[in-house]
Scaffold this motif. Structure first.
Motif, mmCIF file in Angstrom:
data_model
loop_
_atom_site.group_PDB
_atom_site.id
_atom_site.type_symbol
_atom_site.label_atom_id
_atom_site.label_comp_id
_atom_site.label_asym_id
_atom_site.label_seq_id
_atom_site.Cartn_x
_atom_site.Cartn_y
_atom_site.Cartn_z
ATOM 1 N N ILE A 155 0.844 -1.272 -0.250
ATOM 2 C CA ILE A 155 -0.125 0.112 -0.043
ATOM 3 C C ILE A 155 1.135 0.748 -0.379
ATOM 4 N N LYS A 156 1.630 0.920 0.627
ATOM 5 C CA LYS A 156 3.034 2.532 0.227
ATOM 6 C C LYS A 156 3.299 2.699 -1.249
ATOM 7 N N VAL A 157 3.565 1.677 -1.650
ATOM 8 C CA VAL A 157 3.844 2.380 -2.961
ATOM 9 C C VAL A 157 2.350 3.328 -4.160
ATOM 10 N N GLU A 158 1.716 2.364 -3.864
ATOM 11 C CA GLU A 158 0.232 2.767 -4.462
ATOM 12 C C GLU A 158 -0.113 3.860 -4.013
ATOM 13 N N ALA A 159 0.419 4.519 -2.709
ATOM 14 C CA ALA A 159 -0.479 5.451 -1.666
ATOM 15 C C ALA A 159 0.670 6.755 -2.075
ATOM 16 N N LEU A 160 2.286 6.381 -2.317
ATOM 17 C CA LEU A 160 3.091 7.419 -3.195
ATOM 18 C C LEU A 160 3.083 7.589 -4.467
ATOM 19 N N VAL A 161 3.079 6.693 -5.032
ATOM 20 C CA VAL A 161 3.171 6.638 -6.481
ATOM 21 C C VAL A 161 1.790 7.629 -6.905
ATOM 22 N N GLY A 162 0.585 7.447 -6.517
ATOM 23 C CA GLY A 162 -0.485 7.993 -6.237
ATOM 24 C C GLY A 162 -0.710 9.623 -6.407
ATOM 25 N N ALA A 163 -0.253 9.292 -4.782
ATOM 26 C CA ALA A 163 -0.119 10.869 -4.757
ATOM 27 C C ALA A 163 1.220 11.415 -5.274
ATOM 28 N N ALA A 164 1.654 11.340 -6.020
ATOM 29 C CA ALA A 164 2.892 12.207 -6.485
ATOM 30 C C ALA A 164 2.375 12.486 -7.751
ATOM 31 N N LEU A 165 1.039 11.903 -8.730
ATOM 32 C CA LEU A 165 0.613 11.846 -9.487
ATOM 33 C C LEU A 165 -0.574 12.373 -9.919
ATOM 34 N N GLY A 166 -1.182 12.414 -9.008
ATOM 35 C CA GLY A 166 -2.043 13.588 -8.228
ATOM 36 C C GLY A 166 -1.667 14.318 -8.015
ATOM 37 N N ALA A 167 0.034 14.824 -7.263
ATOM 38 C CA ALA A 167 0.201 16.200 -7.216
ATOM 39 C C ALA A 167 0.404 17.019 -8.708
ATOM 40 N N LEU A 168 1.133 15.962 -9.508
ATOM 41 C CA LEU A 168 1.468 16.331 -10.833
ATOM 42 C C LEU A 168 0.229 16.949 -11.835
ATOM 43 N N ASP A 169 -0.642 15.890 -11.537
ATOM 44 C CA ASP A 169 -1.817 16.422 -12.209
ATOM 45 C C ASP A 169 -2.409 17.719 -12.175
ATOM 46 N N ALA A 170 -3.060 17.993 -10.461
ATOM 47 C CA ALA A 170 -2.930 19.286 -9.851
ATOM 48 C C ALA A 170 -2.180 20.853 -10.431
ATOM 49 N N ALA A 171 -0.520 20.498 -10.382
ATOM 50 C CA ALA A 171 0.173 21.844 -10.901
ATOM 51 C C ALA A 171 -0.718 21.753 -12.232
ATOM 52 N N LEU A 172 -0.534 20.261 -13.055
ATOM 53 C CA LEU A 172 -0.592 21.004 -14.440
ATOM 54 C C LEU A 172 -2.351 21.488 -14.391
ATOM 55 N N THR A 173 -3.802 21.454 -13.513
ATOM 56 C CA THR A 173 -4.386 22.128 -13.540
ATOM 57 C C THR A 173 -4.544 23.493 -13.780
ATOM 58 N N ARG A 174 -3.543 23.177 -12.760
ATOM 59 C CA ARG A 174 -3.598 25.371 -12.059
ATOM 60 C C ARG A 174 -2.802 25.798 -13.507
ATOM 61 N N TRP A 175 -1.566 25.567 -13.867
ATOM 62 C CA TRP A 175 -1.142 26.263 -14.898
ATOM 63 C C TRP A 175 -1.694 26.123 -16.701
ATOM 64 N N SER A 176 -2.555 24.828 -16.768
ATOM 65 C CA SER A 176 -3.621 25.533 -17.838
ATOM 66 C C SER A 176 -4.180 26.515 -17.390
ATOM 67 N N GLU A 177 -4.682 26.653 -16.272
ATOM 68 C CA GLU A 177 -5.888 27.003 -16.425
ATOM 69 C C GLU A 177 -5.648 28.826 -16.236
ATOM 70 N N SER A 178 -4.166 28.796 -16.017
ATOM 71 C CA SER A 178 -3.203 30.196 -16.072
ATOM 72 C C SER A 178 -3.086 30.936 -17.207
ATOM 73 N N ASP A 179 -3.478 29.514 -18.299
ATOM 74 C CA ASP A 179 -2.764 29.891 -19.468
ATOM 75 C C ASP A 179 -1.124 29.887 -19.833
ATOM 76 N N GLY A 180 -0.585 29.202 -18.674
ATOM 77 C CA GLY A 180 0.954 29.223 -18.617
ATOM 78 C C GLY A 180 1.788 30.633 -17.722
ATOM 79 N N ALA A 181 0.536 31.492 -17.240
ATOM 80 C CA ALA A 181 1.395 32.824 -16.960
ATOM 81 C C ALA A 181 1.757 32.128 -15.529
ATOM 82 N N GLU A 182 1.998 31.119 -14.771
ATOM 83 C CA GLU A 182 2.302 30.383 -13.421
ATOM 84 C C GLU A 182 3.256 29.542 -13.532
ATOM 85 N N ASP A 183 3.996 29.612 -12.748
ATOM 86 C CA ASP A 183 5.515 28.956 -12.858
ATOM 87 C C ASP A 183 5.031 27.108 -12.292
#
Length: 206
Positions: A155-183
């Motif tokens: 479960i540690k593996v699934e939790a860590l990888v799921g959280a990492a990809l979730g963080a990446l997706d959240a950041a990409l969503t925010r970046w897309s919504e800002s039309d690339g203005a945010e870093d």
């Protein structure tokens, strides 16, 4: 079908992977201009100067043509994770391994943003992206399990990888919504930091 020639793709002179990338680029431009659901595979083939049958020799579906650039990303991130220093903690190693994925978005930000908008605005593509993320979890999880010396279904593996990809997706969503203005890098670092230390301490503002 549109006539082949100078405007078409010469199937005899290109490697399979090079040709797939070229057809995928044509497909994306047509989808971006007219909308994914409004374009048929036949129309994409015509735009590329190939037959419908040729299109389906290279792609199983229209959706597959959109994700060509991401096909090997999960495997590449897993390989990068295996190459991280042995003494590095798992969370930091995951973050640094994802730098390889981030580079894909930074190489051509305008193109990356357009692709994110197309995917997130098209239910079928968003669903396909979630399926692809699930495959990423499997291959990256296998690499992390090796690193931690545990079973792949730990479960540690699934939790860590799921959280990492979730963080990446959240950041990409925010970046897309800002039309690339945010870093993008700063957004990913912030998302990872929030997951690593999610609860405000007593006395912290907010």
């Amino acid at each position: 079908m549109a006539a082949t020639g100078t405007k078409g793709l010469d199937l005899r002179r290109r490697s399979r992977e090079s040709l797939r990338a070229e057809i995928a680029e044509v497909a994306f431009k047509v989808f971006a201009e007219r909308g994914f659901d409004q374009v048929t595979a036949t129309e994409v083939a015509e735009a590329a100067g190939i037959s419908r049958a040729s299109f389906f020799r290279y792609f199983a579906s229209k959706e597959d043509a959109v994700f060509v650039a991401q096909e090997e990303m999960g495997v590449n991130v897993a390989d990068a994770l295996r190459g991280r220093p042995a003494g590095e903690d798992a969370w930091t190693a995951l973050r640094r391994a994802l730098d390889l994925a981030v580079a894909t978005y930074q190489r051509d930000p305008d193109d990356a943003l357009a692709r994110l908008r197309l995917i997130r605005g098209t239910p079928d593509l968003r669903s396909r992206q979630l399926e692809r993320l699930q495959r990423w979890k499997q291959v990256i999880g296998a690499a992390l399990a090796e690193r931690l010396g545990v079973r792949g279904d730990d479960i540690k593996v699934e939790a860590l990888v799921g959280a990492a990809l979730g963080a990446l997706d959240a950041a990409l969503t925010r970046w897309s919504e800002s039309d690339g203005a945010e870093d993008l890098i700063a957004l990913i670092d912030e998302a990872f930091a929030v997951i690593a230390d999610p609860f405000p301490r007593l006395g912290d503002a907010g």
